[in-house]
Every structure is written in C-alpha cells, then in structure tokens.
Design a protein around this motif. Structure first.
Motif, short mmCIF file in Angstrom:
data_model
loop_
_atom_site.label_atom_id
_atom_site.label_comp_id
_atom_site.label_asym_id
_atom_site.label_seq_id
_atom_site.Cartn_x
_atom_site.Cartn_y
_atom_site.Cartn_z
N VAL A 181 0.84 -1.20 0.00
CA VAL A 181 0.00 0.00 0.00
C VAL A 181 0.88 1.25 0.00
CG1 VAL A 181 -1.61 1.37 1.41
CG2 VAL A 181 -2.03 -1.08 1.03
N HIS A 182 1.96 1.20 0.76
CA HIS A 182 2.90 2.33 0.79
C HIS A 182 3.51 2.57 -0.59
CE1 HIS A 182 6.06 5.04 2.12
NE2 HIS A 182 6.96 4.24 1.56
N TRP B 105 -10.28 -4.56 -1.65
CA TRP B 105 -9.22 -3.59 -1.92
C TRP B 105 -9.33 -3.20 -3.38
CZ3 TRP B 105 -8.23 -8.80 -1.40
CH2 TRP B 105 -7.63 -9.44 -2.49
N THR C 62 -9.85 2.02 -9.77
CA THR C 62 -10.32 3.15 -8.98
C THR C 62 -11.65 3.69 -9.48
OG1 THR C 62 -8.03 3.77 -8.48
CG2 THR C 62 -9.73 5.44 -8.11
N GLY D 54 2.04 1.96 -3.38
CA GLY D 54 0.99 2.30 -4.33
C GLY D 54 0.52 1.15 -5.20
N LYS E 201 -6.82 0.58 11.52
CA LYS E 201 -5.94 0.62 10.37
C LYS E 201 -4.52 0.91 10.83
CE LYS E 201 -8.35 1.96 6.10
NZ LYS E 201 -8.45 3.03 5.08
N GLY F 170 -2.70 2.94 6.77
CA GLY F 170 -3.62 2.84 5.65
C GLY F 170 -4.11 1.44 5.34
N VAL F 171 -3.69 0.46 6.14
CA VAL F 171 -4.08 -0.93 5.90
C VAL F 171 -4.99 -1.42 7.03
CG1 VAL F 171 -3.27 -3.31 5.63
CG2 VAL F 171 -1.93 -1.41 4.68
N TRP G 33 -1.71 -1.17 -4.44
CA TRP G 33 -3.17 -1.16 -4.31
C TRP G 33 -3.52 -0.32 -3.08
CZ3 TRP G 33 -0.61 -6.05 -4.18
CH2 TRP G 33 -0.38 -6.56 -2.91
N SER G 34 -4.81 -0.17 -2.81
CA SER G 34 -5.22 0.70 -1.71
C SER G 34 -6.49 0.19 -1.05
CB SER G 34 -5.45 2.13 -2.23
OG SER G 34 -6.53 2.16 -3.15
N TYR G 35 -6.75 0.70 0.15
CA TYR G 35 -7.98 0.44 0.90
C TYR G 35 -8.64 1.80 1.13
CZ TYR G 35 -6.11 -4.22 1.81
OH TYR G 35 -5.61 -5.49 1.68
N PRO G 36 -9.48 2.21 0.18
CA PRO G 36 -9.99 3.59 0.18
C PRO G 36 -11.03 3.91 1.25
CG PRO G 36 -10.99 2.34 -1.60
CD PRO G 36 -9.96 1.45 -0.98
#
Length: 273
Positions: A103-104, A230, A236, A106, A117, A120-121, A108-111
């Motif tokens: 995630v750091h 995710w 996106t 980039g 968390k 960000g995870v 993938w992401s958890y918006p």
C-alpha cells in the motif's frame, strides 16, 4: 446371448469406472469445500457488507470483528487446532507486513474509512492471507496429505525466504520471480503430494498443485476486488479484471505458504517420533 453379453461388458466396465470417478470427484470437492470454510466466510462477509450498511462502525472494522469471531469459533468447535492457529497467526502477521509495504508503494489501496488501520491498511486484511493457511491446514488434515521426496530444510527455508523477500525487493532491484519459479521446479521436480479421497489414495506433482491453488486464488482475488476488499490503481474508477500476470504472484505466495505449513508439519512429525 453370449455375444451380446460380451459386447455389453466393456460398456458396463466403462460405466462403473465413470461412476467411481464421479464419486471420487464429489468427495474430493466436498472435502475441499469444508477446507475452504474460512475463505467462504470472508467472501460472504465482503458481499453482505457491500450490500448492507452496518451501523456504528465502518465496514472494514465490522469485517475485522466478523473474522476474529470466526477464528475463535473455528478453534472452539475443533475445526482448527491450537497449533494450526499459531501457523495461521504467523500468516496474518506476514500478510499484514506485506500489505503495509504494498500500500505504501501504491500497488493497491484500501480507500474506505476504518478505525483499526495501520498505515492505511485495515487489520482485517491479514485474515485474507491467514485464510490461505487455514485452507492448507484443513486440507492437509482432511485429505491425509503426505509428501514424497521432500527436499532438505536447508534448501526449503532459504527458498521460501527468498520468494517472500522478492515481493519487497523487486520495487528497488531486479524482479527475480521467474528465476525463483524455475528454482522451485528444479528443487521440487521429484516431489509428489499424496492425498486420500474416500479411502482411495491419489498423487500429484507438487509443482502442479502450486499452480492450481494459485490460479483459484487469482479467481478469488477478482471476486474480492469486485466486492471492494481492496482496489488496484486501474480499478479506482470502475472494476476491471485483475491482470492474469498476477497468477504468478499468487503461485509464489502459495509456495511460501505451503513451504511454511509443510516444514512445520514435517518438524512436528519428526519431533513426535
């Protein structure tokens, strides 16, 4: 009459063989389904929370609570042993560390929002890796898995470590996944996995089992991203199929998972002798 009977014999033999094969396939599928109980709960929870908005807490936090409860129930009802829980917890930590890094970077992401968390995870994400370990432990026990010509620990442990580290280092250095894949084939060329279905023993090349499990996890990944577990950068704005090349990543991750579970199983068997 004897001529008719002789002509019918090959057909009857074929019919019996087909019925026996179908019965074996059914029992194999049933044992696989039971072994996938934890992953099924994960996908069901992702689907339900995607449709139904739960109160008080964000969706990610509800998923964490559901997975923690499921893990407790698995141990409480004897579906998983305490030793297996230790292995699953190890996978949760390994998976969470990988998620934080990816995630750091980039990947993938958890918006969505969530209280639980880390960088960000969401903490529930580790259970998706732990569910792979849960499946392996369950299937190992239910199918009475045995390994034939298993390589030395001195080879297996460094290989598993190298595969796992490559998930991190390829962002800064050369991606050696294909070299590692070839190395896996060389190391496990003579290794077979035997398993029992309804009293009958079967066997399969270990490398083939890696590919099959990795492919089905890729299918599961497409379902998970569709349910919003995710998102990849290209998902996106709208969901799209996860690139087929991700199968190679999952195969390597399955190899790491299998090597850890197998090594611990082998170690425990030797210790009990």
């Amino acid at each position: 009459m004897s001529l008719i009977n002789q002509n019918e014999m090959p057909f009857r033999t074929l019919k019996v063989r087909f019925a026996s094969s179908f019965k074996q396939l059914f029992h194999f599928g049933w044992e696989q389904a039971l072994s996938c109980l934890f992953p099924v709960v994960i996908f069901a929870s992702l689907a339900i929370t995607q449709i139904v908005s739960l109160p008080i807490l964000p969706r990610y936090d509800w998923l964490l609570i559901i997975f923690l409860l499921m893990q407790w129930l698995m141990v409480y009802f004897g579906l998983e042993t305490k030793d297996e829980l230790k292995v699953i917890t190890l996978f949760h930590i390994i998976g969470l560390a990988l998620e934080i890094f990816k995630v750091h970077m980039g990947s993938w992401s958890y918006p969505e929002e969530g209280y639980f968390k880390i960088l960000g995870v969401p903490l529930y994400s580790g259970f998706m890796y732990a569910s792979v370990a849960s499946y392996l432990c369950q299937a190992w026990r239910r199918l009475k898995v045995n390994l034939v010509k298993w390589p030395s620990f001195l080879i297996v442990v460094p290989l598993a470590a190298a595969i796992y580290l490559n998930f991190f280092t390829h962002h800064y250095w050369v991606d050696i996944r294909w070299f590692l894949a070839v190395l896996v084939i060389v190391v496990f060329w003579k290794t077979w996995v035997t398993y029992e279905v309804n009293g009958f023993q079967h066997r399969m090349p270990l490398a083939l089992s890696f590919i099959l499990i990795g492919f089905f996890i890729w299918i599961a990944e497409n379902i998970a991203t569709f349910l919003g577990a995710w998102k990849y950068p290209n998902q996106t704005d709208a969901w799209s199929l996860v690139h087929l090349g991700k199968v190679s990543s999952w195969v390597l991750l399955v190899i790491v998972s299998f090597l850890i579970v197998a090594s611990l199983k082998q170690f425990k068997e030797r210790k009990s002798i």
